[in-house]
Enzyme design. Structure first.
Site: not given
Ligand code: PXP
Length: 240
Positions: A43, A10, A151, A18, A213, A7, A101
């Protein structure tokens, strides 16, 4: 073989801090794939706090593995998904004030509406995954929507403060996976997984993909993204 969806949200969070053009999550996705990511997860939130529509459109063109678009089941997002056609979508709950989330989506109390959402996406060739807690009622409802995937939310496992709670949450994930598979669902898992807590979840038979992520991007700031992804793949095999 268990796969890793990275993911990259970030990276966009840093860019949006910024309101500039760097770092670019599209470049990050390329590096994540070079490090061994099996998929890219992103996302698109209603408030556009990190990922922008431009990112998803470019990722659709550049991702060489598969693109998993996380989104809320709203009309706006469904229209975007039908247009961009990610490899699959993960439907998540969304509250503007949340930091991330925070819990799984409630299918049980939205069953008829959600059945229709799945039907619209899947008849356009986009498999659907529901992000849910490892709760038997939600798993059963997910199967009723005829979605291909769920998931399982690993947040409560990841945040457990003591060993007994951690083991209890792990058991719920194991039982939830088995139940879902028996109902014909394919199973992914994610949220809050780190280099230190990923292995027991990676050992759950029947889970196909982990979406991770924050932990990977945090390590990437220090060691680089390719290495951070490679090391997560090692951690998934207890070889780090
Ligand atoms: N799965 C889903 C559905 C999520 O919303 C997120 C966070 O965006 C993640 C996985 C990944 O979570 P993390 O950033 O805590 O690894």
């Amino acid at each position: 073989m268990l796969t890793l969806g990275v993911n990259i949200d970030h990276v966009a969070t840093l860019r949006q801090a910024r309101r500039t053009v760097e770092p670019d999550p599209v470049a990050a996705a390329v590096l994540a794939e070079l490090g061994g990511a099996d998929g890219i997860t992103t996302h698109l939130r209603e408030d556009r706090r990190h990922i922008q529509e431009r990112d998803v459109r470019l990722l659709r063109q550049t991702v060489r593995t598969h693109l998993n678009l996380e989104m809320a089941p709203t009309e706006e997002m469904i229209a975007i998904a039908l247009d961009i056609k990610p490899d699959y979508v993960t439907l998540v709950p969304e509250r503007r004030e949340e930091i991330t989330t925070e819990g799984g989506i409630d299918i049980v109390n939205n069953l008829e509406r959600f059945k229709e959402v799945v039907d619209r996406l899947q008849s356009a060739g986009i498999p659907v995954s529901w992000f849910i807690d490892p709760d038997p009622a939600q798993i059963e409802a997910a199967a009723k929507t005829r979605a291909q995937f769920i998931e399982l939310h690993t947040g409560r496992y990841a945040e457990a403060k003591d060993e007994a709670t951690r083991l209890k949450e792990l058991k719920l994930l194991q039982e939830g996976t088995k139940m879902a598979r028996d109902l014909g669902l394919r199973v992914n898992a994610g949220h809050g997984l780190t280099y230190w807590n990923v292995y027991p979840v990676a050992c759950i038979e029947g889970i196909e993909e982990l979406n991770i992520g924050h932990s990977i991007i945090s390590r990437a700031v220090l060691v680089g993204l390719e290495r951070a992804v490679r090391e997560m793949k090692l951690a998934m095999r207890n070889q780090l």
